[in-house]
Write a protein that holds these residues in place. Structure first.
Motif, short mmCIF file in Angstrom:
data_model
loop_
_atom_site.label_atom_id
_atom_site.label_comp_id
_atom_site.label_asym_id
_atom_site.label_seq_id
_atom_site.Cartn_x
_atom_site.Cartn_y
_atom_site.Cartn_z
N TYR A 1 0.39 -1.40 0.18
CA TYR A 1 -0.30 0.00 -0.30
C TYR A 1 0.77 1.11 0.24
CZ TYR A 1 -3.52 3.53 1.94
OH TYR A 1 -4.00 5.08 1.84
N LYS B 1 2.58 -2.17 -5.39
CA LYS B 1 1.57 -3.51 -5.50
C LYS B 1 2.06 -4.69 -6.24
CE LYS B 1 -3.84 -3.80 -5.56
NZ LYS B 1 -4.16 -4.12 -6.65
N GLU C 1 -2.84 -4.58 3.41
CA GLU C 1 -2.91 -5.14 2.71
C GLU C 1 -1.45 -5.98 3.11
OE1 GLU C 1 -3.54 -2.21 3.33
OE2 GLU C 1 -5.46 -1.70 2.11
N GLU D 1 -7.86 -3.42 1.25
CA GLU D 1 -7.84 -4.58 2.45
C GLU D 1 -8.64 -3.58 3.77
OE1 GLU D 1 -7.40 -7.79 2.41
OE2 GLU D 1 -7.07 -8.36 0.43
#
Lengths: 996, 185
Positions: free
Chosen positions: A613, A619, A644, A935
């Motif tokens: 993140y 990512k 995440e 998330e």
């Protein structure tokens, strides 16, 4: 300007919730209410307010906030074991000004009705504790990595299984004898293949005891600093490097805002996001009150955005992102040209000269540097021996040309008691100074040479600030004697030229000689050590600790790359090495695991970490790498929420919030007085007794104090580490029975923190108000705080009480004599203009992408973790794509339009809502951090076959990290500063287009 | 008669919302729980104190002013006569204007008449609420929660408000309408 209203209702996020999701969201409220203390149920006007401070059932516990990194003091209001409210600690210098904070002698009873000030994030911390979507039990992955399917396990099972898998991958007994690679022994031992990556950690005394000292991994802490502002630290550390002792000075200076007349901030946001915001906002207002009263007190903010800080400054300089170094060099060019620098100060060549001049610091301005081409020591300071001095104090002494005659070469610094040396700044007058046949220039001449490589017009073009403005800034900066200062933060240094930017800005301070001066630049009051004390317990010492050898996974922090090493392959290396990356290189962690360079990883532990993140362009690399169980065989996340990072782990160990742990959080240089703050649980239970359970509760430092958190099946980080170590081996050094020798064992967190509290108390001694303090005093007040009024030197109030007192470099020989591992070219020793580049030195040039992307932080949110706090989310529920009015007009975009941001590295881009504003430099796209989580409880996972509760609004807004520019040479990592190791947040060229 | 009131130096205000959140923390106004309660597609939020950001000017000389505002406990509150059920009263001992939650019928007339946006409709309870001046704190000698939290020391209170409003920010309602108990330097 309706869009500027801060108090936005959260309609934008909630409006997108369709009916089906709406039912899901409201369905989770029952779970929320179950977790929330009854006293905290939402009120109506008729509800009874909280009990007031005079209620004898209420207990107050003073601790330290961690909603951001300011680490302000907090005062937790606890009733029957439940946290009602968080106020500020009235003793803490972040939370109250010098004129209103409490003296240490003020009793806790008298302080009950005293409130330190506290920002909105800190006050919302109660919602971090009572977040109903926290992970409540250890979890084990049952699906593929990242599948979101888990089963609940016990702590015993978690520790047993994790330890067994660690030991299967890295046998404990041979961890420090078996080579990673017998063909390349310098890579070190297999212990290095266990990695701890704490994003944020103020518990290093525990984690380093376990993984660094006792386990012996060089990868004991690959932490977050390089995604914060590390080149600022690195620049300062090398500009204050004592070349005799190799000790580094302060890595963080701040303005003494109590007495400053002028402060220019490059890429910092003091009243919003810089830390400690509480103190900076208060002092900024004080400075500007003075200015309004006709006195000095000017604040200048250099930022492409009209930040809240710019709004509360006298001058806003809307700079082109990445041009900060050019602006500082342009100012230097004006100052050097006009001769308005403090030449008398710069001629002070050593400490004795500084002392004689009633100064505190001195510079290397007059020291000679070897510039003779081909000389073995080219780039280093000329030594007394090389200069041929007879009977020098020390043969390695740097030398200068005596100012009084312009001829005599004399030793400057080294030796037992060198005489005061006052050197000549420019003995060569444009030519080399030849000493003993060796061509030299002074550090000042080299600096001047670098400054004059570009004209003022060129600097103005590079930074996008007019020559007139640069000249005005330079003139103002040199019009306040020692009471002006310049500092940087994230916006200025998170560029590929970040370290040089730091050198450029700090050199302005050296030019006026403001360090350690009242109203100048301060290193801060510092604190009393808790690690060890005379008569205390050395909490860092571990019996039976192995030796650590080899480079780190991120090839930083002392990792050596040269031809003596078995892994040397010449230049370029497969991935960059960071010999000056003194705080590690966080963004290199996962790409390096992907490339198995310099060696394969086996075990990764994370703590307080949001790598995919928070790392630009991270990512995709993250998902490719961590989904591969060959490249990363075991992955354990320590996290209180399903963030995440945790979402991809094999095991998630739920730790506690900052309101349920001990630590020594430290302070910041904005505070000029000495203090050692303390963090301690404010809820939970000790040895089964609830904290604040009754009005007569008090902490007993001599009890066992086994800690049970508010959620009883979660565990404090320190306890997790201790248990993990004991599970890995019964002979794990440094933990268990007699870990501290005669002083006892380490079986639970308090076993260590009790010694650290005692160490701090011993070290404080009688230095606060003349009376010795006790552990009870320390714990009751949330630390030790020097009394108000101790900021300045009593003998010389023109100087600060807490001084750096060492050397300040214009020239860093270590940089100038070190070869970059990719380009094979040496770095430069002084401030200079270097374009934004890929790691192979090729300038970043994306002509099809006309705009430049920057990110920023809000006062209402902290990093990536405040989407769990409804009070903050309701005040600021989402972020926007901020566009300048002129750009929006050209693009045909209006506020509220959906827009797409694309870059070379991410052609499909990210989508957000446009906000068109006047307060932004045209050509810049700015997006606030904190939002766009995918998330962190914004979507359901499955635990034991049941879908978990979630809150879709926690995923509101967008994050632009996924569009940030990747390095063309490396491909799987963002642009980065080859010296300090900063990730580049602010060098991505983008295109903005309407999103249909 | 004693009159509670605010001293507010907006030049010092940095727009951080500490006061607004302090109010929520003290009064437990929605949203307290997580996830937030949603009504009619919006999270239910009741804020007795709010911070407004007022942007103006044009590049390269934009301006930004922050204004924190709650109930000004006016000497002549417009809300009081507007209430059809007499639920709004002015406390003789403190000058604090209060809404009696039990009497309130949620008609929202007070909300419409107040020039400062102080009364807030609670979608969950169907009633109107507002700043109580932290009467429960003042009763034991404590300052209102917003005032004790303010980082930049822009906001303070006085239990004995006298005098005029000073120089209010642009857009502030004509003080002669309700005689608000707030003073700007």
């Amino acid at each position: 300007m309706g869009e500027g209203k801060s108090n936005e209702q959260p309609g934008t996020t909630a409006a997108s919730v369709d009916r089906r999701d709406f039912l899901k969201v409201t369905g989770t409220v029952a779970a929320a209410a179950a977790l929330l203390p009854a006293v905290l149920r939402e009120s109506t006007a008729s509800a009874a307010p909280d009990p007031t401070e005079d209620d004898t059932d209420v207990v107050f516990i003073h601790s330290t906030c961690q909603m951001c990194h300011s680490r302000c003091g907090i005062k937790a209001k606890v009733l029957a074991g439940q946290l009602l409210k968080i106020d500020g600690n009235p003793w803490h210098p972040n939370n109250r000004g010098e004129d209103e904070r409490l003296t240490y002698a003020t009793t806790p009873a008298a302080a009950r009705t005293q409130f330190g000030r506290l920002c909105p994030k800190g006050q919302a911390g109660v919602q971090t504790l009572y977040d109903p979507l926290r992970i409540q039990h250890p979890l084990k992955r049952v699906g593929a990595r990242g599948s979101g399917r888990w089963e609940t396990i016990t702590w015993t099972q978690a520790f047993t299984e994790i330890a067994a898998r660690v030991n299967a991958l890295i046998p404990f007994s041979s961890r420090n004898t078996t080579n990673i690679d017998d063909g390349s022994v310098d890579l070190g031992k297999i212990a290095n293949q266990l990695i701890l990556s704490p994003g944020r950690s103020i518990e290093k005394s525990v984690s380093e005891r376990v993984f660094k000292t006792a386990y012996g991994s060089v990868n004991y802490g690959i932490d977050h600093t390089s995604i914060c502002e590390v080149s600022h630290h690195t620049g300062n550390e090398y500009m204050t490097l004592d070349h005799v002792t190799a000790a580094q000075g302060p890595n963080h200076f701040k303005t003494d805002m109590l007495k400053a007349e002028y402060m220019i901030v490059f890429g910092g946001n003091p009243v919003e996001a810089n830390f400690p915001m509480l103190a900076l906002a208060r002092l900024n207002a004080d400075m500007r009150d003075l200015a309004r009263a006709g006195g000095p007190g000017r604040v200048v903010i250099v930022d492409p955005r009209f930040s809240n800080s710019a709004a509360k400054a006298d001058t806003w300089v809307p700079i082109r992102p990445g041009g900060d170094s050019a602006l500082a060099l342009g100012m230097a060019r004006v100052i050097l040209g006009a001769g308005t620098y403090n030449a008398a100060y710069l001629r002070l060549a050593n400490k004795a000269a500084a002392t004689a001049a009633t100064d505190s610091t001195y510079t290397d301005a007059t020291w000679l540097v070897i510039v003779q081409p081909g000389h073995a020591n080219q780039g280093k300071f000329l030594t007394a021996a090389e200069a041929g001095l007879s009977a020098p104090l020390d043969a390695a002494n740097p030398v200068c040309v005596r100012d009084s005659d312009g001829v005599t070469i004399e030793a400057a610094v080294r030796g037992t008691s060198p005489a005061a040396a006052v050197g000549r700044l420019e003995p060569g007058a444009g030519s080399d100074t030849v000493v003993n046949g060796i061509a030299c220039r002074t550090a000042f001449e080299l600096y001047r040479g670098a400054v004059f490589e570009h004209s003022l017009h060129e600097y103005a073009t590079l930074c996008g600030v007019s020559e007139t403005t640069i000249t005005t800034l330079a003139t103002d900066f040199t019009s306040h004697g020692r009471k002006a200062s310049a500092w940087t933060y994230r916006g200025a240094v998170q560029h590929t030229n970040g370290t040089y930017t730091q050198l450029s800005v700090m050199a302005l301070n050296w030019l006026i000689g403001n360090v350690d001066w009242a109203g100048g630049l301060a290193k801060g009051g510092g604190g009393w050590s808790e690690v060890t004390a005379t008569g205390g317990v050395d909490t860092a010492a571990v019996t039976g600790a192995p030796t650590r050898v080899g480079p780190r996974m991120d090839r930083a922090k002392g990792s050596v790359y040269n031809s003596t090493k078995s892994y040397y392959v010449g230049y370029p290396t497969p991935r960059p090495w960071f010999p000056f990356g003194s705080h590690g290189v966080f963004q290199e962690l996962i790409p390096s695991i992907e490339d198995a360079y310099p060696y394969p990883a086996k075990v990764l532990f994370t703590y307080w970490n949001a790598w995919p993140y928070s790392v630009p362009g991270g990512k995709a690399t993250w998902e490719r790498t961590v989904s591969d169980e060959v490249k990363l065989p075991l992955f354990v996340a320590i996290s209180p929420v399903m963030g995440e990072v945790a979402a991809w782990a094999d095991y998630v160990l739920p730790d506690t919030t900052f309101l349920e742990k001990w630590s020594f959080p430290g302070g910041t240089p904005t505070i000029l007085t000495k203090f050692t703050p303390f963090q301690q649980p404010v809820v939970g239970a000790y040895d089964g007794t609830v904290i604040g359970g009754t009005g007569t509760w008090s902490f007993n430092p001599t009890a066992t104090n086994a800690y049970t958190p508010f959620l009883p099946d979660t565990m404090m980080y320190a306890d997790i580490l201790i248990n993990l170590a004991k599970a890995i081996s019964t002979s794990f050094p440094g933990v268990g029975a007699s870990a501290f020798g005669a002083a006892g064992g380490l079986d639970r967190a308090w076993d260590m923190f009790k010694h650290q509290v005692n160490n701090a108390v011993i070290n404080v001694g009688t230095s606060i108000g003349g009376a010795a303090i006790t552990a009870a005093d320390f714990i009751a007040r949330g630390g030790a705080f020097a009394n108000p009024g101790t900021s300045y030197d009593t003998a010389n109030p023109n100087l600060l009480n807490s001084k750096y007192g060492g050397v300040l470099h214009f020239y860093v020989p270590a940089f100038a004599t070190t070869t970059d591992s990719i380009t094979g070219v040496k770095y430069r020793g002084t401030a200079n203009w270097t374009p934004i580049s890929h790691c192979n030195g090729v300038p970043v040039d994306d002509p099809a992408y006309p705009m430049q992307l920057v990110t920023y932080k809000s006062v209402l949110h902290g990093q990536g973790r405040t989407n769990v706090n409804p009070w903050l989310m309701v005040m600021q529920p989402q972020n926007y794509v901020d566009l300048a009015v002129s750009d929006a007009r050209t693009l045909g975009i209006e506020t509220g339009d959906r827009v797409r941001i694309v870059s070379v590295s991410n052609p499909s881009g990210v989508v957000g809502t446009a906000r068109v504003i006047e307060g932004q430099r045209p050509g810049v796209v700015a997006v606030m951090h904190h939002f766009g989580h995918w998330e962190q409880s914004s979507r359901p996972h499955a635990v034991d076959g049941t879908a978990t509760s979630f809150d879709q609004s926690r995923g509101s807004g967008l994050t632009v990290n996924p569009v940030m520019r990747l390095d063309d040479y490396l491909g799987n990592v963002s642009l980065q500063d080859p010296i300090g190791g900063s990730v580049s947040f602010n060098d991505t060229r983008v295109r903005v287009e309407p999103a249909s | 008669m004693p009159q509670f009131g605010w001293n507010l130096d907006l030049r010092r205000c940095v727009g951080c919302n500490a006061c607004a959140v302090a109010c929520k923390a003290e009064m437990n106004t929605p949203p307290v729980q997580s996830p937030m309660t949603v009504r009619y597609g919006k999270a239910v939020a009741v804020n007795y104190r709010m911070v407004y950001t007022v942007d103006g000017g044009a590049y390269p000389a934009p301006t930004r002013t922050f204004v924190t505002m709650s109930c000004n406990h006016c000497a002549s509150p417009a809300c009081m006569p507007a209430c059809p059920v007499g639920a709004i009263t002015k406390d003789a001992a403190t000058g604090i204007v209060r809404i009696d939650d039990a009497a309130c019928i949620g008609c929202r007339y007070c909300e419409w008449t107040c020039p400062y946006g102080a009364p807030q409709f609670n979608e969950a309870s169907g009633k109107v609420e507002k700043c109580s001046g932290c009467a429960h704190r003042q009763a034991v000698g404590l300052a209102p929660a917003c005032a004790t939290s303010c980082p930049a020391r822009a906001l303070d209170y006085t239990a004995d408000f006298t005098g005029g409003t000073g120089t209010p920010p642009a857009g502030f309602a004509d003080p002669s309408l309700t005689v608000p108990s707030i003073r700007f330097p």
